[in-house]
Write an enzyme that holds these catalytic residues in place. Structure first.
Site, PDB file in Angstrom:
ATOM      1  N   HIS A   1      43.962  39.949  31.825  1.00  0.00           N
ATOM      2  CA  HIS A   1      44.555  38.973  32.742  1.00  0.00           C
ATOM      3  C   HIS A   1      44.190  37.608  32.183  1.00  0.00           C
ATOM      4  O   HIS A   1      43.004  37.313  32.015  1.00  0.00           O
ATOM      5  CB  HIS A   1      43.943  39.079  34.141  1.00  0.00           C
ATOM      6  CG  HIS A   1      44.538  40.148  34.986  1.00  0.00           C
ATOM      7  ND1 HIS A   1      44.276  40.249  36.328  1.00  0.00           N
ATOM      8  CD2 HIS A   1      45.399  41.143  34.680  1.00  0.00           C
ATOM      9  CE1 HIS A   1      44.947  41.287  36.824  1.00  0.00           C
ATOM     10  NE2 HIS A   1      45.635  41.848  35.848  1.00  0.00           N
TER      11      HIS A   1
ATOM     12  N   CYS B   1      39.727  39.672  33.613  1.00  0.00           N
ATOM     13  CA  CYS B   1      40.480  38.552  34.198  1.00  0.00           C
ATOM     14  C   CYS B   1      39.748  37.239  33.908  1.00  0.00           C
ATOM     15  O   CYS B   1      38.683  36.984  34.470  1.00  0.00           O
ATOM     16  CB  CYS B   1      40.646  38.759  35.704  1.00  0.00           C
ATOM     17  SG  CYS B   1      41.584  37.424  36.483  1.00  0.00           S
TER      18      CYS B   1
ATOM     19  N   HIS C   1      38.918  45.447  37.910  1.00  0.00           N
ATOM     20  CA  HIS C   1      39.152  43.992  37.927  1.00  0.00           C
ATOM     21  C   HIS C   1      37.876  43.301  38.398  1.00  0.00           C
ATOM     22  O   HIS C   1      37.245  43.762  39.354  1.00  0.00           O
ATOM     23  CB  HIS C   1      40.303  43.675  38.891  1.00  0.00           C
ATOM     24  CG  HIS C   1      40.794  42.269  38.812  1.00  0.00           C
ATOM     25  ND1 HIS C   1      40.113  41.216  39.375  1.00  0.00           N
ATOM     26  CD2 HIS C   1      41.897  41.737  38.228  1.00  0.00           C
ATOM     27  CE1 HIS C   1      40.793  40.092  39.145  1.00  0.00           C
ATOM     28  NE2 HIS C   1      41.877  40.379  38.446  1.00  0.00           N
TER      29      HIS C   1
ATOM     30  N   ASP D   1      47.926  35.750  34.524  1.00  0.00           N
ATOM     31  CA  ASP D   1      47.388  36.086  35.847  1.00  0.00           C
ATOM     32  C   ASP D   1      48.150  35.235  36.872  1.00  0.00           C
ATOM     33  O   ASP D   1      49.350  35.408  37.007  1.00  0.00           O
ATOM     34  CB  ASP D   1      45.884  35.809  35.850  1.00  0.00           C
ATOM     35  CG  ASP D   1      45.182  36.482  37.008  1.00  0.00           C
ATOM     36  OD1 ASP D   1      44.957  37.684  36.937  1.00  0.00           O
ATOM     37  OD2 ASP D   1      44.881  35.790  37.993  1.00  0.00           O
ATOM     38  N   HIS D   2      47.514  34.328  37.548  1.00  0.00           N
ATOM     39  CA  HIS D   2      48.274  33.496  38.482  1.00  0.00           C
ATOM     40  C   HIS D   2      48.879  32.313  37.749  1.00  0.00           C
ATOM     41  O   HIS D   2      48.505  32.013  36.629  1.00  0.00           O
ATOM     42  CB  HIS D   2      47.365  32.953  39.594  1.00  0.00           C
ATOM     43  CG  HIS D   2      46.613  34.017  40.305  1.00  0.00           C
ATOM     44  ND1 HIS D   2      45.508  33.764  41.048  1.00  0.00           N
ATOM     45  CD2 HIS D   2      46.812  35.353  40.375  1.00  0.00           C
ATOM     46  CE1 HIS D   2      45.051  34.898  41.568  1.00  0.00           C
ATOM     47  NE2 HIS D   2      45.820  35.877  41.168  1.00  0.00           N
TER      48      HIS D   2
ATOM     49  N   TYR E   1      52.144  33.458  42.322  1.00  0.00           N
ATOM     50  CA  TYR E   1      53.018  34.399  41.613  1.00  0.00           C
ATOM     51  C   TYR E   1      54.471  33.938  41.484  1.00  0.00           C
ATOM     52  O   TYR E   1      55.397  34.715  41.686  1.00  0.00           O
ATOM     53  CB  TYR E   1      52.928  35.787  42.257  1.00  0.00           C
ATOM     54  CG  TYR E   1      51.638  36.489  41.883  1.00  0.00           C
ATOM     55  CD1 TYR E   1      51.519  37.140  40.654  1.00  0.00           C
ATOM     56  CD2 TYR E   1      50.526  36.456  42.710  1.00  0.00           C
ATOM     57  CE1 TYR E   1      50.332  37.755  40.278  1.00  0.00           C
ATOM     58  CE2 TYR E   1      49.331  37.069  42.348  1.00  0.00           C
ATOM     59  CZ  TYR E   1      49.254  37.716  41.130  1.00  0.00           C
ATOM     60  OH  TYR E   1      48.079  38.313  40.755  1.00  0.00           O
TER      61      TYR E   1
HETATM   62  C1  CS2 Z   1      44.512  38.975  41.806  1.00  0.00           C
HETATM   63  C2  CS2 Z   1      44.002  40.246  42.473  1.00  0.00           C
HETATM   64  O1  CS2 Z   1      43.504  38.190  39.872  1.00  0.00           O
HETATM   65  C3  CS2 Z   1      44.395  38.870  40.321  1.00  0.00           C
HETATM   66  O2  CS2 Z   1      45.171  39.401  39.573  1.00  0.00           O
HETATM   67  O3  CS2 Z   1      45.772  38.565  42.170  1.00  0.00           O
HETATM   68  O4  CS2 Z   1      44.682  40.474  43.655  1.00  0.00           O
HETATM   69  C4  CS2 Z   1      44.004  41.504  41.660  1.00  0.00           C
HETATM   70  O5  CS2 Z   1      45.298  41.986  41.571  1.00  0.00           O
HETATM   71  C5  CS2 Z   1      43.157  42.614  42.245  1.00  0.00           C
HETATM   72  O6  CS2 Z   1      41.884  42.155  42.503  1.00  0.00           O
HETATM   73  C6  CS2 Z   1      43.062  43.807  41.319  1.00  0.00           C
HETATM   74  O7  CS2 Z   1      42.643  44.935  41.995  1.00  0.00           O
HETATM   75 MN    MN Z   2      43.307  38.838  37.698  1.00  0.00          MN
END
Ligand code: CS2
Ligand code: MN
Length: 353
Positions: free
Chosen positions: A271, A244, A206, A316-317, A330
Site C-alpha cells: 500500500h 502500508c 495490514h 492507498d488513499h 478513495y
Molecule cells: C485502509 C484500511 O489503509 C487502508 O487501506 O483504508 O481500511 C484497510 O483497508 C484495512 O485496515 C485492511 O484490513
Molecule cells: Mn493501507
C-alpha cells in the site's frame, strides 16, 4: 510490481470499472464483499458476481481487502473457533476463483481512525486528517456517529453491525493486554496459515492505523520490531504483510524503505501513500509526491525495485481533488495521479538497470 486498484463494488463506489481500466498499468481490482458481516462465510454467488463484473472489464480479482476478523477472535473468546472455521471456508472459496492475496487487520474494535474526513489543504483540496488532541478528548461513540453520518456508502472497518456493540466491546477489551492480543493473533494464524498455504493464497496483515494505541485499546502492528515478531509467530511465506506506508508512516521513526528492504520476501501487497506529519504528531494525507509529505515515497518505490518486487501494489488513499465527490480517501483522480508517480519512479529505475 503488479498494480491494482481498490473498488468497493457496484452501487457502493463512485468510481466505475471502466475508469479504473483506463488508468495506465492497472491490471486488477482490490475488492471485498462489504455487506457480509465479519465472521460470516462468504457466499459463492456473490463472489462470482464480482468476478463476472471484473472479467467484463479485463481486470483480475487476485487481491481481496479485507476478509475482516471477527472481534471474538481478537478477544480470544471460546466462540472464536466457529468464526475461524468460516474464515477457512472463505479462504478455500476465494482460492477457487483464483484469489492470490487476502489482506486483513488485527486492530481491536476500530479499523483506521481520523478526526476529519475532509480537512482542507492549502491548495483547496481536502484529505483525511488526524488531530491527536481531539482523539484524547473524544467519546468513541461520537466518532462512530460522525463517520457513519459522513457517507451513505459502506465504510470498510466501520460496519454498523460491528460498531453497534461499542460499549460491550470496550467492556470486553478491558482485560485484554497487548500480550493477550499477540497470543490471540498467534492462535488465529496457526489455524489459518496452513489452509492458506494449501490453497496457495498469501495472507497479508495490514498495519494499525495510526500505528499506536488509541482509546486505551492495544495495537501491535506498529513498527519494525513488532513486524519481525509477527513474521516469526508462524514462520511461513504464506504468513505475509500488507505493508502500508501511510499507516506506518504516521510515526516518523518508522523508516518504510528500510522495512521494504528487510521484509521484501514476506510482503504480499504494497500500500503506497504519503502523509505529512506536523510537529505535534498530527498528520494529514497528501499527494503521493515525496516532497508533499513526510514519507519518502521515492525511496520506498526504489526499495521495491531493488528487491525485484513481483507482488501487488496499490495507491492507498488519495486526496479529494478537482471537486470530485467520493468516499473519503478513495477518489479516482488523486489515486490515479499516485499511480503515475509510482510508475514514473519505477520506469526510470528500470531504464537505468
Ligand atoms: C485502509 C484500511 O489503509 C487502508 O487501506 O483504508 O481500511 C484497510 O483497508 C484495512 O485496515 C485492511 O484490513
Ligand atoms: Mn493501507
Amino acid at each position: 510490481m503488479k498494480m491494482v486498484f481498490r473498488w468497493f463494488g457496484e452501487g457502493n463506489d463512485s468510481v466505475s470499472l471502466k475508469h479504473i481500466g483506463q488508468i495506465p498499468g492497472v491490471e486488477g481490482l482490490v475488492w471485498a464483499l462489504h455487506d457480509v458481516p465479519a465472521g460470516a462465510e462468504w457466499p459463492m454467488d456473490k463472489i462470482l458476481e464480482v468476478k463476472k463484473q471484473a472479467d467484463e472489464h479485463g481486470l483480475h480479482i487476485d487481491v481481496v481487502e479485507s476478509v475482516n476478523v471477527h472481534e471474538d477472535i481478537k478477544l480470544g473468546l471460546l466462540s472464536r473457533d466457529v468464526y475461524i472455521e468460516n474464515y477457512k471456508k472463505t479462504i478455500q472459496k476465494l482460492a477457487e476463483v483464483g484469489v492470490k492475496v487476502i489482506c486483513y487487520n488485527f486492530m481491536p474494535v476500530f479499523d483506521w481512525i481520523r478526526t476529519d474526513l475532509f480537512k482542507e489543504l492549502e491548495d483547496g483540496s481536502t484529505a483525511l486528517f488526524y488531530e491527536g488532541s481531539k482523539i484524547e478528548n473524544i467519546d468513541p461513540m461520537d466518532l462512530v456517529k460522525k463517520i457513519s453520518e459522513n457517507s451513505d456508502l459502506t465504510m470498510p472497518g466501520w460496519e454498523p453491525e460491528r460498531l453497534s456493540h461499542l460499549t460491550k466491546l470496550f467492556e470486553l477489551y478491558k482485560d485484554v493486554t497487548t500480550e493477550d492480543l499477540w497470543d490471540n493473533l498467534k492462535y488465529f494464524l496457526e489455524e489459518i496459515i496452513p489452509v492458506a498455504e494449501k490453497h496457495d493464497i498469501k495472507m497479508g496483515i495490514h498495519p494499525d492505523d495510526p500505528p499506536y494505541p488509541i482509546f486505551g485499546l492495544p495495537r501491535i502492528m506498529i513498527n519494525r520490531e513488532n513486524i519481525k515478531r509477527f513474521l516469526s509467530l508462524v514462520d511461513n511465506p504464506y504468513n505475509g504483510l500488507t505493508l502500508c506506508s501511510g499507516s506506518l508512516g504516521a510515526n516518523p521513526t518508522n523508516d518504510i524503505g528500510d522495512m521494504v528492504r528487510e521484509f521484501a520476501d514476506r510482503i504480499a501487497f504494497a500500500h503506497i501513500r504519503n502523509v505529512r506529519i506536523y510537529e505535534n504528531g498530527d498528520f494529514i494525507e497528501t499527494s503521493h509526491r515525496t516532497l508533499d509529505g513526510s514519507v519518502d515515497i521515492y525511496d520506498i518505490v526504489k526499495a521495491y525495485h531493488e528487491k525485484g518486487f513481483t507482488g501487488y501494489a496499490r495507491p492507498d488513499h488519495g486526496r479529494h481533488i478537482w471537486d470530485e465527490e467520493c468516499r473519503p480517501g478513495y477518489g479516482l483522480y488523486d489515486r490515479a495521479l499516485g499511480i503515475m508517480y509510482m510508475w514514473g519512479i519505477w520506469d526510470s529505475l528500470e531504464r537505468q538497470k
